[in-house]
Design a protein around this motif. Structure first.
Motif, mmCIF file in Angstrom:
data_model
loop_
_atom_site.group_PDB
_atom_site.id
_atom_site.type_symbol
_atom_site.label_atom_id
_atom_site.label_comp_id
_atom_site.label_asym_id
_atom_site.label_seq_id
_atom_site.Cartn_x
_atom_site.Cartn_y
_atom_site.Cartn_z
ATOM 1 N N GLU A 57 -82.515 21.329 -46.650
ATOM 2 C CA GLU A 57 -83.941 21.612 -46.899
ATOM 3 C C GLU A 57 -84.823 20.562 -46.221
ATOM 4 N N LYS A 58 -84.436 19.294 -46.370
ATOM 5 C CA LYS A 58 -85.241 18.223 -45.773
ATOM 6 C C LYS A 58 -85.290 18.368 -44.258
ATOM 7 N N LYS B 272 -87.555 21.073 -42.967
ATOM 8 C CA LYS B 272 -88.995 20.839 -43.155
ATOM 9 C C LYS B 272 -89.545 19.802 -42.175
ATOM 10 N N LYS B 273 -88.655 19.251 -41.344
ATOM 11 C CA LYS B 273 -89.116 18.215 -40.416
ATOM 12 C C LYS B 273 -89.555 18.831 -39.101
ATOM 13 N N LYS B 274 -90.631 18.297 -38.565
ATOM 14 C CA LYS B 274 -91.137 18.823 -37.293
ATOM 15 C C LYS B 274 -90.123 18.620 -36.170
ATOM 16 N N TYR C 109 -90.634 12.043 -50.400
ATOM 17 C CA TYR C 109 -90.504 12.515 -49.015
ATOM 18 C C TYR C 109 -91.885 12.985 -48.543
ATOM 19 N N TYR D 27 -92.924 14.640 -46.042
ATOM 20 C CA TYR D 27 -93.023 15.959 -45.391
ATOM 21 C C TYR D 27 -92.739 17.109 -46.364
ATOM 22 N N LEU D 28 -92.433 16.777 -47.636
ATOM 23 C CA LEU D 28 -92.242 17.823 -48.655
ATOM 24 C C LEU D 28 -93.420 17.774 -49.618
ATOM 25 N N GLN E 281 -86.111 18.936 -55.326
ATOM 26 C CA GLN E 281 -84.931 18.274 -54.757
ATOM 27 C C GLN E 281 -84.132 17.559 -55.855
ATOM 28 N N ARG F 102 -82.413 19.804 -58.767
ATOM 29 C CA ARG F 102 -81.137 20.480 -58.464
ATOM 30 C C ARG F 102 -79.920 19.717 -58.989
#
Lengths: 250, 246
Positions: free
Chosen positions: A13-14, A17-19, B95, B97-98, B106, B109
């Motif tokens: 997921e991380k 989501k990164k460009k 994070y 970017y989240l 995250q 879970r």
């Protein structure tokens, strides 16, 4: 296993989501477009045949497996380890009920899935481009060989990524790791040229091992030898990388 | 048998030692935290508070000694030891970017009973629900701190370890956080809180430990301290001065 699965889902997921990951996808597609344009230009400008529909994907593979795919492996590995360490976000994962071994393995799993995704994407679009723009038809046998070439290319790329992961756990700064990885890659390539008799022993030499799978007479001994060499490198990089990751003070 | 002996030990630190190359760190710290304690870990900057908390949560390995949480060794059974622990160490990170919601999802879970409804619940509890779709890279320090606290209490932990939880919070945020801690403590959640804000520790914690130069100087109940001293600050200064003279 459930905890590892969770860690892997989180890492994927991380990454998604990164460009950087999306830039990598766009760059992969750009390689195909530029490659196809060059071939069309050669064909119309010089009247040469260029490549057939079955050969174009292999041409793309030979180009990316030594250039952008190792670069993507480095970017993603550095971001996942050095980047999270520098931003202190590694700490928020490691204080959850998950062992460092599972986090380390999940991160490598996510990098491997990313590389597999890039290979699948390159395969699909290069086959489509090959079929649409190039002469001669693609037989099922050609198609199978293409699938095999792209799939087996994952292994040396993962080994390379493991080597870069080891570097991320040796040097703290992501930039240092990036330059160290490029230097090491170039050095190994040069060593392979200078000592060509021993080139097969170097981890960078195996990036082209998909060629072995394309031979008319399948070279079992060579494939097994190369596979075991990669396995050896992979295990050493993994163990050394994990040892340093486990000792890391955050 | 004293009351402390019959109450369950939740966190046990035994002869914990960790010395950095610069000579700072912690030296032979032994401490028991009991169920329902709101333990305040007081000490000046560089006294070893964060080092102790990092060792407690497995971020750093000790040179010597052991930490057990709910009976499980942090070094030997990390997953079991951390299963019922929520923590925020040094800085509240997320994070960038989240979104706030994705950040908490995250962590959710990892806990079987924690669903998206619970994520919304802790966002509401920390006043962050209206920012749930925003990314923390645009958050102020106080908002990041609130998100960090939401992450710490997300799993309905039995033990919460917080390093300077009031950093960056405005007065309203500090009061809300104090009430949040008190509310959870009433439900038997055990807290281990480090802070340099003595007044807030006095208002929030029922047991106090003073750390100075990497060593524990004294551990006592807040009620007992306030019987003998006008304020916690007086007690703290007295303990540190005594140690200085020694």
């Amino acid at each position: 296993m459930a905890v590892f699965k969770t860690a892997l889902i989180n890492e994927v997921e991380k990454l998604s989501k990164k460009k950087k990951a999306w830039v990598a996808v766009i760059l992969s597609l750009a390689v195909i477009v530029v490659g196809q344009l060059v071939i069309l230009a050669v064909r119309s400008g010089f009247g040469l045949r260029g490549v057939g529909s079955g050969e174009f994907p292999l041409l793309v593979l030979s180009l990316v497996v030594n250039t952008i795919l190792p670069l993507f492996a480095a970017l993603v590995a550095i971001d996942s380890f050095s980047g999270e360490s520098a931003q202190n976000t590694l700490r928020i994962t490691l204080t959850r009920p998950v062992s460092r071994f599972k986090v380390f393995t999940a991160k490598i799993g996510a990098i491997a899935l990313f590389l597999l995704g890039a290979l699948v994407l390159l395969f699909v679009f290069s086959v489509l481009a090959g079929l649409l723009f190039n002469a001669s038809s693609l037989t099922w046998s050609d198609f199978f060989r293409l699938v095999l070439s792209f799939l087996v290319s994952l292994l040396p790329l993962v080994v390379l990524a493991l080597g870069i992961v080891l570097l991320t756990n040796v040097a703290r700064s992501g930039i240092t790791v990036f330059f160290l990885a490029i230097l090491a890659f170039l050095l190994l390539k040069v060593l392979g040229l200078v000592f060509s008799g021993y080139a097969d022993l170097l981890p960078t030499a195996q990036l082209d091992w998909y060629n072995l799978w394309l031979a008319d007479v399948f070279p079992v001994a060579a494939v097994v030898r190369q596979f075991l060499l990669m396995l050896g490198y992979g295990v050493m990089f993994f163990v050394a990388g994990f040892y340093l990751f486990d000792q890391k003070e955050l | 048998m004293s009351k402390e002996q019959v109450i369950e030990k939740v966190i046990e630190l035994e002869h914990l030692t960790k010395v950095y190359k610069n000579g700072r760190g912690i030296d032979d710290i032994s401490l028991d935290i009991y169920r329902g304690d709101v333990f305040g870990f007081l000490g000046p900057n560089g006294a070893g508070k964060t080092t102790a908390m990092k060792v407690m949560t497995g971020l750093i390995r000790p040179d010597r000694g052991e930490v057990r949480i709910l009976g499980h060794s942090v070094a030997e059974e990390y997953e079991k030891a951390m299963a019922k622990v929520g923590c925020m160490i040094e800085t509240a990170e997320s994070y960038p970017y989240l979104s706030a919601f994705e950040n908490l999802r995250q962590f959710a879970r990892y806990y079987p009973g924690v669903d998206e409804k619970r994520v919304d619940e802790v966002l509401e509890l920390t006043g962050m629900l209206k920012y749930k779709r925003e990314k923390p890279k645009r958050f102020s320090l106080g908002m990041k701190q609130r998100l960090g606290l939401a992450a710490a209490v997300l799993s309905r932990p039995e033990v919460v370890i917080l390093d300077e939880p009031l950093n960056g919070l405005d007065v309203e945020g500090m009061i809300a956080m104090r009430n949040l801690i008190k509310g959870l403590a009433e439900r038997e959640t055990t807290f281990f809180i480090s802070s340099h804000l003595i007044h807030d520790v006095e208002l929030t914690c029922n047991r106090i430990g003073v750390i100075y130069n990497g060593r524990i100087l004294d551990v006592d109940s807040t009620a007992n301290i306030l019987k003998n001293y006008a304020s916690l600050e007086n007690y703290f200064v007295s303990e540190v001065e005594q140690s200085g003279r020694i």
